[in-house]
Design a protein around this motif. Structure first.
Motif, PDB file in Angstrom:
ATOM      1  N   PHE A 274      -4.332  -4.310   4.752  1.00  0.00           N
ATOM      2  CA  PHE A 274      -3.056  -4.228   4.039  1.00  0.00           C
ATOM      3  C   PHE A 274      -2.896  -5.397   3.063  1.00  0.00           C
TER       4      PHE A 274
ATOM      5  N   ALA B  62      -2.594  -5.183  -0.973  1.00  0.00           N
ATOM      6  CA  ALA B  62      -1.378  -5.685  -1.626  1.00  0.00           C
ATOM      7  C   ALA B  62      -1.711  -6.562  -2.829  1.00  0.00           C
TER       8      ALA B  62
ATOM      9  N   ARG C 108       2.521   0.980  -4.745  1.00  0.00           N
ATOM     10  CA  ARG C 108       3.281   1.254  -3.524  1.00  0.00           C
ATOM     11  C   ARG C 108       2.345   1.207  -2.335  1.00  0.00           C
ATOM     12  N   LEU C 109       2.732   0.432  -1.326  1.00  0.00           N
ATOM     13  CA  LEU C 109       1.904   0.239  -0.149  1.00  0.00           C
ATOM     14  C   LEU C 109       2.794   0.324   1.084  1.00  0.00           C
TER      15      LEU C 109
ATOM     16  N   LEU D 159       2.584 -11.582   4.970  1.00  0.00           N
ATOM     17  CA  LEU D 159       2.895 -11.154   3.607  1.00  0.00           C
ATOM     18  C   LEU D 159       3.662 -12.218   2.833  1.00  0.00           C
TER      19      LEU D 159
ATOM     20  N   CYS E 172       3.842  -5.154  -6.054  1.00  0.00           N
ATOM     21  CA  CYS E 172       3.925  -3.770  -5.597  1.00  0.00           C
ATOM     22  C   CYS E 172       5.025  -3.606  -4.555  1.00  0.00           C
TER      23      CYS E 172
ATOM     24  N   ILE F  47       6.417  -2.718  -1.088  1.00  0.00           N
ATOM     25  CA  ILE F  47       5.833  -2.770   0.248  1.00  0.00           C
ATOM     26  C   ILE F  47       6.860  -2.333   1.285  1.00  0.00           C
TER      27      ILE F  47
END
Length: 198
Positions: free
Chosen positions: A36, A40, A47-48, A65, A73, A75
């Motif tokens: 992930f 990112a 879009r994640l 994160l 993006c 998230i």
């Protein structure tokens, strides 16, 4: 699992996702977020979304994160199951299931198939899972799995039959490759299937 294999698996999955041109990605069973975080950082991904059944893993990923993935993006992280279709998880370019299916009870795989390939229906699906044939080279006894929370580990032939069946029933093509080594008889330590919607 050894870090070299984990690194190779992540790099292989990342390369497939990026190479597909995907801009929206659903990470099913995202865990602490090793893949992930990498995704990112990819400029093309706008879009994640990650889902997992572990609140603790999602909390760790949220912390990571903050410092490890400066990104523009969108998230989202959700406490949810990959075996249950929810409309909010539909319409993605790509879904990744990295070393997750082996944590399911085998009888739950039909639910996973319906949810991912029938309901969510991304145009690309990337699945990796251990190759049981390689276990002796990792020192795993014949009567055990690599991890105590695994519910099964498949040979390449068994994984291939499952992947081909899913593809045929769901309207996808599928290709497979070994990951983490290339023993002439035992293949790689892990294996990957890439499904593309027809």
């Amino acid at each position: 699992m050894t870090s070299w294999l984990h690194e190779e698996r992540l790099a292989a999955a990342q390369a497939v996702v990026v190479g597909s041109g995907a801009s929206s990605v659903l990470d099913l069973g995202c865990g602490d977020g090793d893949l992930f975080i990498r995704l990112a950082r990819e400029p093309q991904i706008t879009r994640l979304v990650g889902i997992d059944l572990s609140p603790e893993a999602l909390a760790r990923l949220r912390e990571r994160l903050k410092s490890e993935a400066p990104t523009a993006c969108s998230i989202e992280l959700h406490l949810a199951s990959m075996t249950r279709y929810e409309r909010r998880f539909g319409g993605f370019d790509c879904a990744v299931l990295i070393e997750t299916i082996e944590h399911l009870e085998p009888e739950s795989l039909s639910m996973l198939e319906r949810a991912v390939f029938g309901g969510m229906r991304p145009r690309l699906v990337v699945v990796t899972t251990p190759n049981a044939e390689f276990n002796p080279l990792l020192g795993v006894p014949a009567h055990r799995f690599r991890r105590p929370d695994h519910r099964f580990e498949w040979s390449r032939e068994r994984f291939g039959r499952w992947a081909q069946g899913v593809a045929e029933r769901s309207g996808y093509s599928v290709s497979r490759r070994d990951l983490g080594g290339g023993h002439p008889e035992l293949g790689g330590a892990s294996q990957m299937a890439v499904f593309r919607a027809l």
